[in-house]
Structure formats: structure tokens, C-alpha cells
Design an enzyme around this catalytic site. Structure first.
Site, PDB file in Angstrom:
ATOM      1  N   GLY A  10       0.834  -1.209   0.000  1.00 33.30           N
ATOM      2  CA  GLY A  10       0.000   0.000   0.000  1.00 33.30           C
ATOM      3  C   GLY A  10       0.863   1.252   0.000  1.00 33.30           C
ATOM      4  O   GLY A  10       2.088   1.192  -0.169  1.00 33.30           O
ATOM      5  N   PHE A  11       0.212   2.348   0.208  1.00 36.62           N
ATOM      6  CA  PHE A  11       0.881   3.659   0.160  1.00 36.62           C
ATOM      7  C   PHE A  11       1.987   3.763   1.234  1.00 36.62           C
ATOM      8  O   PHE A  11       3.181   3.822   0.911  1.00 36.62           O
ATOM      9  CB  PHE A  11      -0.211   4.739   0.311  1.00 36.62           C
ATOM     10  CG  PHE A  11       0.271   6.084   0.720  1.00 36.62           C
ATOM     11  CD1 PHE A  11       1.339   6.701   0.071  1.00 36.62           C
ATOM     12  CD2 PHE A  11      -0.362   6.771   1.760  1.00 36.62           C
ATOM     13  CE1 PHE A  11       1.774   7.964   0.449  1.00 36.62           C
ATOM     14  CE2 PHE A  11       0.069   8.031   2.150  1.00 36.62           C
ATOM     15  CZ  PHE A  11       1.141   8.622   1.499  1.00 36.62           C
ATOM     16  N   ASP A  31       0.221  -9.013   1.571  1.00 38.94           N
ATOM     17  CA  ASP A  31      -0.778  -8.026   1.125  1.00 38.94           C
ATOM     18  C   ASP A  31      -1.710  -8.705   0.127  1.00 38.94           C
ATOM     19  O   ASP A  31      -1.250  -9.429  -0.758  1.00 38.94           O
ATOM     20  CB  ASP A  31      -0.048  -6.834   0.469  1.00 38.94           C
ATOM     21  CG  ASP A  31      -0.923  -5.601   0.343  1.00 38.94           C
ATOM     22  OD1 ASP A  31      -2.027  -5.708  -0.235  1.00 38.94           O
ATOM     23  OD2 ASP A  31      -0.505  -4.532   0.803  1.00 38.94           O
ATOM     24  N   GLY A  36      -4.030  -1.931  -2.272  1.00 36.19           N
ATOM     25  CA  GLY A  36      -2.623  -1.697  -2.609  1.00 36.19           C
ATOM     26  C   GLY A  36      -2.357  -2.008  -4.073  1.00 36.19           C
ATOM     27  O   GLY A  36      -3.260  -2.389  -4.822  1.00 36.19           O
ATOM     28  N   TYR A  62       0.259 -18.328   7.660  1.00 36.40           N
ATOM     29  CA  TYR A  62       1.627 -17.890   8.040  1.00 36.40           C
ATOM     30  C   TYR A  62       2.626 -19.039   8.116  1.00 36.40           C
ATOM     31  O   TYR A  62       3.704 -18.873   8.669  1.00 36.40           O
ATOM     32  CB  TYR A  62       1.620 -17.154   9.401  1.00 36.40           C
ATOM     33  CG  TYR A  62       0.854 -15.847   9.367  1.00 36.40           C
ATOM     34  CD1 TYR A  62       1.455 -14.686   8.892  1.00 36.40           C
ATOM     35  CD2 TYR A  62      -0.470 -15.783   9.786  1.00 36.40           C
ATOM     36  CE1 TYR A  62       0.746 -13.491   8.841  1.00 36.40           C
ATOM     37  CE2 TYR A  62      -1.181 -14.592   9.736  1.00 36.40           C
ATOM     38  CZ  TYR A  62      -0.561 -13.457   9.272  1.00 36.40           C
ATOM     39  OH  TYR A  62      -1.272 -12.285   9.222  1.00 36.40           O
ATOM     40  N   LEU A  74      -0.021  -3.074   8.933  1.00 34.40           N
ATOM     41  CA  LEU A  74      -0.608  -1.917   8.233  1.00 34.40           C
ATOM     42  C   LEU A  74      -1.780  -2.335   7.351  1.00 34.40           C
ATOM     43  O   LEU A  74      -2.338  -1.509   6.630  1.00 34.40           O
ATOM     44  CB  LEU A  74       0.465  -1.238   7.351  1.00 34.40           C
ATOM     45  CG  LEU A  74       1.305  -0.127   7.995  1.00 34.40           C
ATOM     46  CD1 LEU A  74       2.175  -0.664   9.118  1.00 34.40           C
ATOM     47  CD2 LEU A  74       2.187   0.539   6.957  1.00 34.40           C
ATOM     48  N   SER A  76      -5.067  -2.688   6.043  1.00 37.56           N
ATOM     49  CA  SER A  76      -6.452  -2.219   6.217  1.00 37.56           C
ATOM     50  C   SER A  76      -6.732  -1.167   5.159  1.00 37.56           C
ATOM     51  O   SER A  76      -5.915  -0.264   4.961  1.00 37.56           O
ATOM     52  CB  SER A  76      -6.649  -1.560   7.592  1.00 37.56           C
ATOM     53  OG  SER A  76      -7.917  -0.944   7.658  1.00 37.56           O
ATOM     54  N   TYR A 147     -14.461   1.615  10.273  1.00 37.64           N
ATOM     55  CA  TYR A 147     -13.038   1.952  10.364  1.00 37.64           C
ATOM     56  C   TYR A 147     -12.680   2.465  11.769  1.00 37.64           C
ATOM     57  O   TYR A 147     -11.768   1.939  12.418  1.00 37.64           O
ATOM     58  CB  TYR A 147     -12.705   3.005   9.308  1.00 37.64           C
ATOM     59  CG  TYR A 147     -11.239   3.342   9.199  1.00 37.64           C
ATOM     60  CD1 TYR A 147     -10.339   2.445   8.631  1.00 37.64           C
ATOM     61  CD2 TYR A 147     -10.745   4.562   9.651  1.00 37.64           C
ATOM     62  CE1 TYR A 147      -8.992   2.764   8.510  1.00 37.64           C
ATOM     63  CE2 TYR A 147      -9.405   4.893   9.537  1.00 37.64           C
ATOM     64  CZ  TYR A 147      -8.528   3.984   8.962  1.00 37.64           C
ATOM     65  OH  TYR A 147      -7.195   4.310   8.845  1.00 37.64           O
ATOM     66  N   THR A 177      -1.780  11.285   6.140  1.00 37.75           N
ATOM     67  CA  THR A 177      -0.464  11.183   5.514  1.00 37.75           C
ATOM     68  C   THR A 177      -0.642  11.298   3.998  1.00 37.75           C
ATOM     69  O   THR A 177      -1.651  10.851   3.456  1.00 37.75           O
ATOM     70  CB  THR A 177       0.169   9.831   5.891  1.00 37.75           C
ATOM     71  OG1 THR A 177       0.202   9.750   7.321  1.00 37.75           O
ATOM     72  CG2 THR A 177       1.578   9.682   5.361  1.00 37.75           C
TER      73      THR A 177
HETATM   74  P1  NAD Z   1      -3.418   1.596   1.647  1.00 32.18           P
HETATM   75  O1  NAD Z   1      -4.821   1.219   1.329  1.00 32.18           O
HETATM   76  O2  NAD Z   1      -2.602   2.222   0.585  1.00 32.18           O
HETATM   77  O3  NAD Z   1      -2.603   0.372   2.257  1.00 32.18           O
HETATM   78  C1  NAD Z   1      -3.207  -0.657   2.977  1.00 32.18           C
HETATM   79  C2  NAD Z   1      -2.698  -1.967   2.420  1.00 32.18           C
HETATM   80  O4  NAD Z   1      -3.289  -3.052   3.152  1.00 32.18           O
HETATM   81  C3  NAD Z   1      -3.081  -2.173   0.950  1.00 32.18           C
HETATM   82  O5  NAD Z   1      -1.940  -2.532   0.206  1.00 32.18           O
HETATM   83  C4  NAD Z   1      -4.104  -3.295   0.991  1.00 32.18           C
HETATM   84  O6  NAD Z   1      -4.125  -4.056  -0.188  1.00 32.18           O
HETATM   85  C5  NAD Z   1      -3.662  -4.058   2.226  1.00 32.18           C
HETATM   86  N1  NAD Z   1      -4.722  -4.874   2.842  1.00 32.18           N
HETATM   87  C6  NAD Z   1      -5.962  -4.459   3.194  1.00 32.18           C
HETATM   88  N2  NAD Z   1      -6.656  -5.496   3.723  1.00 32.18           N
HETATM   89  C7  NAD Z   1      -5.816  -6.569   3.722  1.00 32.18           C
HETATM   90  C8  NAD Z   1      -5.950  -7.926   4.125  1.00 32.18           C
HETATM   91  N3  NAD Z   1      -7.083  -8.401   4.638  1.00 32.18           N
HETATM   92  N4  NAD Z   1      -4.883  -8.750   3.984  1.00 32.18           N
HETATM   93  C9  NAD Z   1      -3.715  -8.297   3.443  1.00 32.18           C
HETATM   94  N5  NAD Z   1      -3.546  -7.022   3.035  1.00 32.18           N
HETATM   95  C10 NAD Z   1      -4.583  -6.174   3.161  1.00 32.18           C
HETATM   96  O7  NAD Z   1      -3.523   2.588   2.922  1.00 32.18           O
HETATM   97  P2  NAD Z   1      -2.386   3.393   3.658  1.00 32.18           P
HETATM   98  O8  NAD Z   1      -2.786   4.807   3.594  1.00 32.18           O
HETATM   99  O9  NAD Z   1      -1.040   2.982   3.212  1.00 32.18           O
HETATM  100  O10 NAD Z   1      -2.627   2.903   5.157  1.00 32.18           O
HETATM  101  C11 NAD Z   1      -1.791   1.942   5.779  1.00 32.18           C
HETATM  102  C12 NAD Z   1      -2.218   1.777   7.226  1.00 32.18           C
HETATM  103  O11 NAD Z   1      -2.089   3.029   7.914  1.00 32.18           O
HETATM  104  C13 NAD Z   1      -3.678   1.357   7.378  1.00 32.18           C
HETATM  105  O12 NAD Z   1      -3.779   0.432   8.437  1.00 32.18           O
HETATM  106  C14 NAD Z   1      -4.382   2.648   7.734  1.00 32.18           C
HETATM  107  O13 NAD Z   1      -5.530   2.389   8.520  1.00 32.18           O
HETATM  108  C15 NAD Z   1      -3.317   3.388   8.508  1.00 32.18           C
HETATM  109  N6  NAD Z   1      -3.514   4.856   8.430  1.00 32.18           N
HETATM  110  C16 NAD Z   1      -3.296   5.535   7.276  1.00 32.18           C
HETATM  111  C17 NAD Z   1      -3.503   6.915   7.234  1.00 32.18           C
HETATM  112  C18 NAD Z   1      -3.258   7.727   6.007  1.00 32.18           C
HETATM  113  O14 NAD Z   1      -3.466   8.961   6.025  1.00 32.18           O
HETATM  114  N7  NAD Z   1      -2.792   7.181   4.905  1.00 32.18           N
HETATM  115  C19 NAD Z   1      -3.961   7.584   8.374  1.00 32.18           C
HETATM  116  C20 NAD Z   1      -4.195   6.840   9.532  1.00 32.18           C
HETATM  117  C21 NAD Z   1      -3.954   5.475   9.559  1.00 32.18           C
END
Ligand code: NAD
Ligand code: UDP
Length: 312
Positions: A10-11, A31, A36, A62, A74, A76, A147, A177
Site C-alpha cells: 500500500g501507500f 498483502d 494496494g 503464516y 498496516l 487495512s 473503520y 499522511t
Molecule cells: P493503503 O490502502 O494504501 O494500504 C493498505 C494496504 O493493506 C493495501 O496494500 C491493501 O491491499 C492491504 N490490505 C488491506 N486489507 C488486507 C488484508 N485483509 N490482507 C492483506 N492485506 C490487506 O492505505 P495506507 O494509507 O497505506 O494505510 C496503511 C495503514 O495506515 C492502514 O492500516 C491505515 O488504517 C493506517 N492509516 C493511514 C492513514 C493515512 O493517512 N494514509 C492515516 C491513519 C492510519
């Protein structure tokens, strides 16, 4: 050092994986690519020390994985745009997925666990800025509940595992972020505004735009996550990581319009239910315990992000 990152395609996860590879660690990513993209880790996949498993952490066993120095969870979906479509996936990954991962963490005798929580645990806060001690103001029965309450329940799970098994479990409360590798379609404020501005399309402000957010550039965020995972014993396991530079959404739109030299108009649309009116991290704990504070100012970060969006 051996690191597991769930959600590592993901990001934020892709930047965290890259940082650990640069530091010479071996990185494993699990992932399911629900939000992602393999493109985020295209360069890393060529590295011998980087291992990618396309699996859902809710069902993964696992069994192919070794023990880890640090496990970062991470995984979600995170954008309000998908809270409706992926509500059940969000609930499952932050409860069942986390429990499975913690059971693996215990069984594999891994050392440190970092959970990616969120500023959304503070909901629509009545205290601004938000310190870690604040319990929040969350609607448990609304469109953001999957969420917000999902992450709050995840924190409760971590509390119980910590008490029961005396584990080194840590929680990063991540605030908004932004930066390269954001999905241009994810519907979040910075990605929407930059995409719209670059196409000279209307920039969509929800509500009157007076609601505030405090946005952290992704390199600062992953430096904070790195320190949180690698620091020796932590007295307090929960730490806010974010940039306290608080701006109104209207101001964010104006800045992006200027930086991209856009001719976009600004339009006002209906705001979603329970959209927080203010958000700003108190980061004294991160400063004191991790020696961390953000270094990239908002205008610089927006410029770097706009450059990335221009090139994809
Ligand atoms: P994102 O959606 O880009 O990354 C999340 C990754 O998790 C993705 O690659 C997705 O495919 C993977 N994923 C989701 N469910 C899954 C599952 N069941 N099994 C395996 N992989 C799974 O989001 P992000 O912005 O990179 O966020 C990453 C983490 O940081 C998240 O937990 C998010 O809640 C937390 N977060 C992000 C922000 C933000 O501003 N970006 C703010 C607060 C919290
Ligand atoms: N927002 C907006 N226009 C958009 C996208 C978002 O005005 O095109 C607003 C949204 O209503 C919220 C803020 O920007 O007040 C941040 O939204 P985002 O979805 O990025 O994340 P949130 O902080 O709400 O989780």
C-alpha cells in the site's frame, strides 16, 4: 534484522519496506492488494532481501514465515471513500486479521509488534490538538464506524494480548499522511485535489471547507514508524505520529491550486456524515520518546506529491 509488513504494497507500507531495505534489513510483505498495488513495490521485488506474499491476513496461515524482529501491521483499507464498499473487509482485517497475526507473533516468538492505528480513534474530537490520553468522540453506528470502531477494537485487542502474554506491542496513531504512491483514485483530500487541479477540473470541497486536517509527508511518517519499531523498551506503547501543521480544507485547496498553477474552480458539495471538524496531533510524546518530529513542510511535500502525480 527481519521485518514483516502486512499491507506493505500500500501507500505507507511500500515506503516503510523501502526504508528497511535501504537499512539492510530483510523484508517480508503480506498483502492481498485490495487497495494496494504491486507497482508501489515494483523496484523492491527485484531485491533478494524482499519477499512478497499475496495473501489475505484474515485467512493466511503464516506457515511459510519465520520469526521476526519487528512485525508491522498496516493491512487495512484506509480511505473514507471505501468505507461503504469495503466495510466488512475493514471490520474483519482489524479484528480477525489482527488476532491471527498476533497468534502468529506469539507462536513464532517474534519480538516487537507495531499496529497502524489512526487519528480516527479520536472521531470528531472535542479536544484540539488530540493527545494520546484523549478517549475520542466516535459514533459507533454510522458510516465511518467500520473503520473508527474497527481500529478502536484493534487497540483493545492489543491491550488484552499485552496484558495476557506480556508482549512488546506498540501502537502508532497515524494522522493524515500524503505523498508519492498514494492512489490517485482513493478519494482522499490531497489525492483528489491534486488530480482535479492537474486536469483543471473543479476542486470538490465537502461542506464549507472550514474543517481542518494536519497532513504529514510520507517520508516523515515512515521515519516515525521506523523509530517506533526499533526503539528499546517503551514506557508508553501508544504514540501519535503526524504533522501538527493544521490547515482548513479550503486552505489546502488554495495551496494545491497555486502549486499546480491550476485554473480549476472550487465547488462546494455535501459533506459526509460524522466528518471530523478538526484534527491535529499533539506530538510531544513522539518528540520525547522517539526524538521524532516532522521535517518536510506542507508546501514542499505538496510540490513533491504533485510532481509524482504528473508523472503517473
Ligand atoms: P493503503 O490502502 O494504501 O494500504 C493498505 C494496504 O493493506 C493495501 O496494500 C491493501 O491491499 C492491504 N490490505 C488491506 N486489507 C488486507 C488484508 N485483509 N490482507 C492483506 N492485506 C490487506 O492505505 P495506507 O494509507 O497505506 O494505510 C496503511 C495503514 O495506515 C492502514 O492500516 C491505515 O488504517 C493506517 N492509516 C493511514 C492513514 C493515512 O493517512 N494514509 C492515516 C491513519 C492510519
Ligand atoms: N474532502 C474534501 N474534498 C475531497 C476529499 C475530501 O473536501 O474531494 C474533505 C473531507 O470531507 C474531510 C477532509 O477533506 O473533511 C479529509 O478527508 P480525507 O478523505 O482525506 O480523510 P479523513 O481525514 O476524513 O479520514
Amino acid at each position: 534484522m527481519r521485518i514483516l509488513i502486512t499491507g506493505g504494497a500500500g501507500f505507507i507500507g511500500s515506503h516503510l519496506g523501502r526504508l528497511f531495505i535501504e537499512k539492510g534489513a530483510e523484508v517480508f510483505v503480506v498483502d492481498n492488494l485490495v487497495t494496494g498495488n504491486k507497482k508501489n513495490i515494483g523496484d523492491l521485488l527485484k531485491n533478494d532481501g524482499f519477499h512478497f506474499f499475496e495473501k489475505d491476513i484474515v485467512s493466511y496461515d503464516y506457515k511459510d514465515l519465520p520469526s521476526f524482529d519487528i512485525v508491522y501491521d498496516l493491512a487495512s483499507p484506509a480511505s473514507p471513500k471505501v468505507f461503504d464498499r469495503l466495510s466488512l473487509e475493514i471490520i474483519r482485517v482489524n479484528s480477525l486479521g489482527l488476532i491471527k497475526l498476533l497468534d502468529f507473533f506469539v507462536k513464532s516468538k517474534s519480538k516487537t509488534f507495531v499496529f497502524a492505528s489512526t487519528s480516527e480513534v479520536y472521531g470528531d474530537p472535542k479536544v484540539n490538538p488530540q493527545p494520546e490520553e484523549y478517549f475520542g468522540n466516535v459514533n459507533p453506528f454510522g458510516p465511518r464506524a467500520c473503520y473508527d470502531e474497527g481500529k478502536r477494537f484493534a487497540e483493545a485487542i492489543i491491550f488484552s494480548y499485552r496484558q495476557k502474554f506480556r508482549l512488546d506491542l506498540r501502537i502508532a496513531r497515524i494522522f493524515n499522511t500524503y505523498g508519492p504512491n498514494m492512489d490517485p483514485e482513493d478519494g482522499r483530500v490531497i489525492s483528489n485535489f491534486i488530480t482535479q487541479a492537474l486536469k483543471n477540473k473543479p476542486m470538490t470541497i465537502y461542506g464549507d471547507g472550514r474543517q481542518t486536517r494536519s497532513c504529514c509527508f510520507v517520508s516523515d511518517m515512515v521515519n516515525g514508524l521506523y523509530l517506533l519499531g526499533t526503539k528499546g523498551n517503551l514506557e508508553k506503547p501508544i504514540i501519535n505520529i503526524g504533522n501538527p501543521d493544521e490547515r482548513s480544507v479550503l486552505e489546502i485547496a488554495g495551496l494545491i491550486k497555486t502549486i499546480t498553477k491550476s485554473r480549476s474552480k472550487i465547488v462546494f458539495l455535501q459533506i459526509g456524515k460524522d466528518d471530523p471538524k478538526v484534527r491535529c496531533p499533539r506530538i510531544t510524546r513522539a518528540e520525547k520518546i522517539l526524538g521524532w518530529s516532522p521535517t518536510v513542510d506542507f508546501e514542499t511535500g505538496l510540490g513533491l506529491t504533485a510532481d509524482y502525480f504528473k508523472n503517473i
